[in-house]
Design a protein around this motif. Structure first.
Motif, PDB file in Angstrom:
ATOM      1  N   ILE A 153      20.803 -11.598  -3.639  1.00 11.89           N
ATOM      2  CA  ILE A 153      20.974 -12.403  -4.767  1.00 11.89           C
ATOM      3  C   ILE A 153      21.519 -13.709  -4.831  1.00 11.89           C
ATOM      4  CG2 ILE A 153      22.041 -12.359  -7.118  1.00 11.89           C
ATOM      5  CD1 ILE A 153      21.833  -9.067  -6.877  1.00 11.89           C
ATOM      6  N   GLY A 189      19.316 -16.229  -2.842  1.00 10.59           N
ATOM      7  CA  GLY A 189      17.940 -16.473  -3.905  1.00 10.59           C
ATOM      8  C   GLY A 189      18.711 -17.606  -4.852  1.00 10.59           C
ATOM      9  N   ILE A 190      19.751 -17.118  -5.426  1.00  8.77           N
ATOM     10  CA  ILE A 190      20.299 -18.289  -6.536  1.00  8.77           C
ATOM     11  C   ILE A 190      20.457 -19.674  -5.511  1.00  8.77           C
ATOM     12  CG2 ILE A 190      22.276 -18.817  -7.984  1.00  8.77           C
ATOM     13  CD1 ILE A 190      22.511 -15.752  -8.480  1.00  8.77           C
ATOM     14  N   ILE A 212      15.564 -12.021  -6.091  1.00 12.92           N
ATOM     15  CA  ILE A 212      16.697 -11.764  -6.959  1.00 12.92           C
ATOM     16  C   ILE A 212      16.446 -10.541  -7.500  1.00 12.92           C
ATOM     17  CG2 ILE A 212      18.242 -12.377  -8.899  1.00 12.92           C
ATOM     18  CD1 ILE A 212      17.994 -15.434  -7.743  1.00 12.92           C
TER      19      ILE A 212
END
Length: 603
Positions: free
Chosen positions: A39, A42-43, A95
């Motif tokens: 996550i 991905g961000i 994500i």
């Protein structure tokens, strides 16, 4: 030579590779770390890419350079709108996949490695879309191939994350064969590029992927050019799963829902369509013959996969075939060679990934809650899983092309593109496309009834009855469902800010293809679509149906015991006797007896 930390494209790739290695090393002792880092990375990729969307293409200095037999091979990246959008899309969906996985308890130490493979897949996808030449693209392509096989291998060793007690095929062998074929075609195409007569500043010179505004007519190189183009197209279509190169994808139906949502549901589709779009619109300028071949492949994919979906009793196989039909629409739209078709094809790529992932997420929850992935053994889940049911309805409507959801808008643009061809071929493609939507709708009537609305079987496992919705499993579906609604009601915002800049990157003049006035979309072919008016009429229809149902429900209804073939149930509704349960698997069995259709509906 630029340092790697000064290269905006190299940074996300390096970060994904490094953190993927950390996740892989810690997978046995800290499997939760993989989800968190997936996550986080991905961000981070989204934050890196978002500011440069819409900016002019940027080519960075080579990170490395090799001279082999007079050919200069460079490790070099170019960032443009289309490539950045694909990278953002891959990162966003990773994500959601990682978030969805939070709702599933850890079952095996190997599952922690899945998130390392996700991060490495993200690195490979970024290399593919930011590659300045086919040498770098090949490296990223191979990384994705290896990650695909490793993910399927995890599923094969675990047998199934959802049901470890049941052995299931995961299509590893078929995927290996098809991926080797695709990679061999890509490698052979790159080798043949050395035989093409190119000049500095042109595409394909030293394997250069593209030069803005300088794409080459494919017939300029004779049969060698056609061969290179065909090999590149086969490599992309094999990764996408277009007919007849689709057989490896249904064979993977035994893999867990997160794996199916990632491969082929998201990653292969985005990367494969990216290669088709770049080669067809930015490297070569295809002629009429190539356009016809692409449209025929798209139409064949729509019809074949649509009928195959109708015949399925396994939920995941049904969803896979319906997902393959969406590939047919994308290839058909790009194959028209018109700006409207390309806009519709690229928009449909994003849409199909959105509702395709939502459907695979739904299948994971439904399979766990029913104890089986056979739709004949499902039922009664609408009350137990209300959010999943609502999201499933939205996804089914979107993939079937029902307004006002996003799937309808992109399909409508493709319909308009076929009409704009003003030929018998265009009319034939339109008929196939509309008929394919009807097949998809028919298959989801069976799914929604069987899984959610039919009476549940008597022998549902007790462990399955205890499965409930939780935040992590429904949150990604709610986000995706909101995108289906938003992109359906406000398509112009996404098309103007995302699709049109991407089309401009691939040397396509889209001026005048779409005109907006009072929230209505008008195409150059004379088509008109107003989402607000359509939504108002749909709400009026729904309200009328609810009022009519309420009126009819007030009347007296006589309840009798069910009667079937001379036998009567022991209770008024037959709830304790599965002989009187109506199963959705028999909805379209009659079609199997028809001479031509039964050829398409073979299991």
């Amino acid at each position: 030579m630029l340092g790697i930390w000064e290269d905006m494209a190299a940074q996300p790739i390096l970060i994904a590779l490094v953190f993927g290695a950390i996740v892989w090393l810690s997978s046995r002792i800290l499997p939760l770390l993989g989800k968190i880092l997936a996550i986080a990375v991905g961000i981070w990729v989204i934050l890196c890419c978002a500011p440069i969307v819409g900016a002019a293409p940027m080519t960075f200095a080579p990170l490395a350079s090799f001279d082999i037999f007079g050919v200069t091979l460079k490790v070099q990246f170019t960032i443009a709108t289309l490539s950045s959008l694909v990278a953002i899309g891959v990162a966003s969906f990773i994500i959601l996949i990682a978030a969805y996985s939070f709702g599933h308890p850890e079952r095996d130490r190997r599952e922690g490695k899945f998130y390392a493979y996700l991060l490495w897949s993200l690195a490979g996808a970024c290399m593919v879309v930011w590659a300045s030449n086919f040498f770098v693209l090949l490296i990223g392509w191979e990384i994705i191939t290896i990650m695909l096989l490793l993910m399927l291998n995890i599923a094969r060793k675990n047998n199934s994350v959802e049901h470890p007690q049941t052995r299931r095929k995961t299509g590893f062998t078929r995927a290996l064969i098809v991926m080797v074929l695709a990679d061999a075609c890509l490698l052979l195409a790159i080798i043949l590029m050395f035989a093409l007569s190119t000049r500095p500043g042109q595409p394909l010179h030293n394997l250069a992927l593209a030069c803005p505004g300088r794409h080459l007519p494919v017939d300029q190189f004779g049969w060698t050019g056609y061969t290179v183009y065909a090999l590149l197209l086969v490599a992309a279509l094999a990764r996408l799963g277009a007919v007849p190169l689709h057989l490896w994808i249904p064979a993977a139906a035994g893999a867990p829902a997160p794996v199916l949502a990632c491969l082929p549901g998201m990653l292969n589709k985005l990367v494969g369509i990216y290669l088709v779009a770049r080669v067809t619109l930015d490297v070569f300028a295809p002629d009429t013959t190539i356009q016809i071949i692409m449209m025929v492949v798209g139409a064949l994919t729509i019809i074949t996969a649509g009928f195959k979906a109708l015949a399925q009793h396994n939920l995941k196989r049904l969803l896979i075939f319906d997902d393959i039909t969406q590939v047919g629409y994308i290839v058909l739209g790009i194959g028209t060679g018109t700006a409207l078709g390309v806009i519709g094809g690229l928009f449909h790529t994003a849409n199909s990934v959105i509702y395709g992932m939502m459907l695979f997420f739904m299948s994971g929850i439904v399979t766990r809650a029913s104890g089986s992935d056979d739709i004949e053994n499902m039922g009664g889940l609408a009350r137990r899983l209300p959010i999943t049911f609502a999201c499933g309805i939205i996804a089914a409507a979107a993939i079937s092309g029902i307004p006002p959801f996003n799937g309808f808008v992109s399909k409508w643009l493709i319909y308009q593109a076929t009409l704009g061809m003003r030929s018998g071929m265009g009319v034939a493609m339109l008929v196939v496309a509309v008929f394919g939507s009807a097949l998809t709708l028919a298959s989801f009537v069976k799914v929604i009834y069987s899984a959610f609305l039919s009476r549940p079987p008597v022998d549902v496992p007790k462990s399955a009855m205890e499965v409930k919705e939780n935040f992590w499993t429904v949150m990604p579906m709610i986000v995706l469902a909101a995108c289906c609604v938003m992109f359906g009601l406000y398509p112009q915002s996404f098309i103007d800010s995302v699709i049109l800049p991407a089309v401009a990157d691939v040397n396509m003049d889209a001026s005048g293809a779409l005109v907006y006035a009072d929230r209505a979309m008008t195409t150059a072919t004379g088509g008109l679509w107003n989402p607000s008016v359509a939504m108002g009429l749909i709400l009026i229809g729904i309200a009328g149906g609810l009022i009519l149902s309420w009126i009819l429900a007030r009347g007296k209804v006589r309840i009798v015991r069910p009667f079937l073939s001379g036998e009567m149930g022991t209770d008024p509704d037959g709830a304790n006797d599965d002989r009187f349960r109506i199963r959705g698997t028999g909805f379209y069995e009659t079609l199997r007896r028809l001479p031509i259709i039964r050829m398409f509906m073979k299991q």
